[in-house]
Design a protein around this motif. Structure first.
Motif, mmCIF file in Angstrom:
data_model
loop_
_atom_site.group_PDB
_atom_site.id
_atom_site.type_symbol
_atom_site.label_atom_id
_atom_site.label_comp_id
_atom_site.label_asym_id
_atom_site.label_seq_id
_atom_site.Cartn_x
_atom_site.Cartn_y
_atom_site.Cartn_z
ATOM 1 N N ARG A 62 0.810 -1.231 -0.076
ATOM 2 C CA ARG A 62 0.021 -0.032 -0.040
ATOM 3 C C ARG A 62 0.961 1.315 0.012
ATOM 4 N NH1 ARG A 62 -1.441 2.853 4.435
ATOM 5 N NH2 ARG A 62 -3.057 4.423 4.104
ATOM 6 N N GLU A 63 1.900 1.490 0.849
ATOM 7 C CA GLU A 63 2.774 2.521 1.016
ATOM 8 C C GLU A 63 3.530 2.583 -0.238
ATOM 9 O OE1 GLU A 63 3.736 2.632 5.704
ATOM 10 O OE2 GLU A 63 4.632 0.943 4.432
ATOM 11 N N ARG A 64 4.232 1.614 -1.015
ATOM 12 C CA ARG A 64 4.713 1.615 -2.241
ATOM 13 C C ARG A 64 3.960 2.190 -3.178
ATOM 14 N NH1 ARG A 64 9.783 -1.048 -1.067
ATOM 15 N NH2 ARG A 64 9.549 -2.199 0.572
ATOM 16 N N SER A 65 2.586 1.651 -3.234
ATOM 17 C CA SER A 65 1.744 2.160 -4.332
ATOM 18 C C SER A 65 1.604 3.518 -4.234
ATOM 19 C CB SER A 65 0.294 1.288 -3.990
ATOM 20 O OG SER A 65 -0.391 1.412 -4.988
ATOM 21 N N MET A 66 1.294 4.124 -2.886
ATOM 22 C CA MET A 66 1.120 5.543 -2.806
ATOM 23 C C MET A 66 2.448 6.443 -3.374
ATOM 24 S SD MET A 66 -0.907 5.958 0.688
ATOM 25 C CE MET A 66 0.096 4.840 1.496
ATOM 26 N N VAL A 67 3.382 6.006 -3.116
ATOM 27 C CA VAL A 67 4.706 6.440 -3.232
ATOM 28 C C VAL A 67 4.812 6.689 -4.661
ATOM 29 C CG1 VAL A 67 7.276 6.575 -3.261
ATOM 30 C CG2 VAL A 67 5.872 6.446 -1.062
ATOM 31 N N THR A 68 4.718 5.221 -5.574
ATOM 32 C CA THR A 68 5.143 5.047 -6.799
ATOM 33 C C THR A 68 3.986 6.135 -7.589
ATOM 34 O OG1 THR A 68 5.578 2.553 -6.500
ATOM 35 C CG2 THR A 68 5.012 3.485 -8.591
ATOM 36 N N ILE A 69 2.955 6.091 -7.395
ATOM 37 C CA ILE A 69 1.951 6.824 -7.892
ATOM 38 C C ILE A 69 2.406 8.342 -8.081
ATOM 39 C CG2 ILE A 69 -0.417 7.706 -8.151
ATOM 40 C CD1 ILE A 69 -1.231 4.677 -7.536
ATOM 41 N N ALA A 73 3.484 10.194 -11.275
ATOM 42 C CA ALA A 73 2.564 11.483 -11.580
ATOM 43 C C ALA A 73 3.542 12.917 -11.863
ATOM 44 C CB ALA A 73 1.340 11.741 -10.524
ATOM 45 N N ALA A 74 4.352 12.925 -10.713
ATOM 46 C CA ALA A 74 5.431 14.139 -10.578
ATOM 47 C C ALA A 74 6.034 14.292 -11.946
ATOM 48 C CB ALA A 74 6.172 14.264 -9.312
ATOM 49 N N LEU A 75 6.430 13.160 -12.395
ATOM 50 C CA LEU A 75 7.547 12.868 -13.712
ATOM 51 C C LEU A 75 6.754 12.908 -14.954
ATOM 52 C CD1 LEU A 75 9.944 10.390 -12.043
ATOM 53 C CD2 LEU A 75 10.419 12.710 -12.710
ATOM 54 N N GLY A 76 5.253 12.790 -14.807
ATOM 55 C CA GLY A 76 4.612 13.049 -15.947
ATOM 56 C C GLY A 76 4.514 11.501 -16.788
ATOM 57 N N HIS A 77 4.735 10.549 -16.109
ATOM 58 C CA HIS A 77 4.703 9.151 -16.734
ATOM 59 C C HIS A 77 3.060 8.530 -16.812
ATOM 60 C CE1 HIS A 77 8.583 9.337 -17.137
ATOM 61 N NE2 HIS A 77 8.929 9.247 -15.720
ATOM 62 N N ASP A 97 -6.226 7.277 -0.460
ATOM 63 C CA ASP A 97 -4.793 7.309 0.003
ATOM 64 C C ASP A 97 -4.113 7.930 -1.772
ATOM 65 O OD1 ASP A 97 -4.689 5.865 2.135
ATOM 66 O OD2 ASP A 97 -4.582 3.849 1.066
ATOM 67 N N ILE A 98 -4.703 7.402 -2.638
ATOM 68 C CA ILE A 98 -4.098 8.223 -3.833
ATOM 69 C C ILE A 98 -4.386 9.780 -4.028
ATOM 70 C CG2 ILE A 98 -3.949 7.838 -6.241
ATOM 71 C CD1 ILE A 98 -2.935 5.654 -4.517
ATOM 72 N N ARG A 99 -5.449 10.065 -3.479
ATOM 73 C CA ARG A 99 -5.849 11.430 -3.707
ATOM 74 C C ARG A 99 -4.860 12.299 -2.529
ATOM 75 N NH1 ARG A 99 -11.161 12.181 -1.090
ATOM 76 N NH2 ARG A 99 -10.039 12.155 0.747
ATOM 77 N N GLU A 100 -4.510 11.621 -1.756
ATOM 78 C CA GLU A 100 -3.525 12.411 -0.810
ATOM 79 C C GLU A 100 -2.304 12.300 -1.387
ATOM 80 O OE1 GLU A 100 -4.288 14.005 2.053
ATOM 81 O OE2 GLU A 100 -6.407 13.920 1.689
ATOM 82 N N ALA A 101 -1.783 11.236 -1.907
ATOM 83 C CA ALA A 101 -0.642 11.400 -2.502
ATOM 84 C C ALA A 101 -0.524 12.268 -3.685
ATOM 85 C CB ALA A 101 -0.254 9.906 -3.146
ATOM 86 N N LEU A 102 -1.665 12.431 -4.516
ATOM 87 C CA LEU A 102 -1.440 13.542 -5.657
ATOM 88 C C LEU A 102 -1.720 14.936 -5.126
ATOM 89 C CD1 LEU A 102 -3.824 11.838 -8.137
ATOM 90 C CD2 LEU A 102 -1.376 12.010 -8.115
#
Length: 143
Positions: A62-69, A73-77, A97-102
């Motif tokens: 779960r944590e890896r997923s959030m960081v990866t996304i 996103a930051a790199l535009g991939h 979780d993904i909303r918070e990461a974004l």
């Protein structure tokens, strides 16, 4: 540096983790499309990304997923963002979780990157919901 081998322990661990995160169908499609040209690259990512980073014991999937996304996103991939949003069905990262990461992406990498990633994530979640609803209808109709 030693040549990688698809039979190495790290490769086997990576393939198991890759399948658990991305799903068998995705990995099977990627494996079927592999050629001698990209085989070394596929081995590299299976051993390095999946067999080392994603198989580490310090963070949950779960944590890896959030960081990866967030990083993608930051790199535009964009294609990778969608793929990893789909993978949240297997990693336990929720839409919240993904909303918070974004939201972090917006502050630390820029609003345009986050805005585009939100658009991708919304579309991907909508596709996932539609597929799930279609699957529910199919199960009900055969019951």
């Amino acid at each position: 540096m030693a040549e990688t081998s698809p039979s190495s322990a790290r490769f086997e661990t990576g393939m198991k983790t890759r399948r658990s995160v991305l799903g068998n169908a995705h990995v099977d499609r990627a494996e079927a499309g592999q050629t001698p040209f990209d085989q070394p690259f596929q081995e590299l990512i299976t051993e390095g990304a999946w067999g080392t980073v994603w198989s580490g014991q310090k963070w949950t999937k779960r944590e890896r997923s959030m960081v990866t996304i967030a990083l993608l996103a930051a790199l535009g991939h964009d294609d990778e963002v969608a793929m990893h949003v789909r993978a949240t069905a297997n990693t336990g990262a929720s839409p919240e979780d993904i909303r918070e990461a974004l939201m972090h992406v917006a502050i630390y990498a820029g609003v345009p990157a986050a805005n585009h990633a939100f658009k991708i994530a919304k579309a991907t979640y909508a596709e996932m919901d539609a597929a799930h609803a279609a699957g529910d209808k199919d199960e009900k109709s055969t019951a």
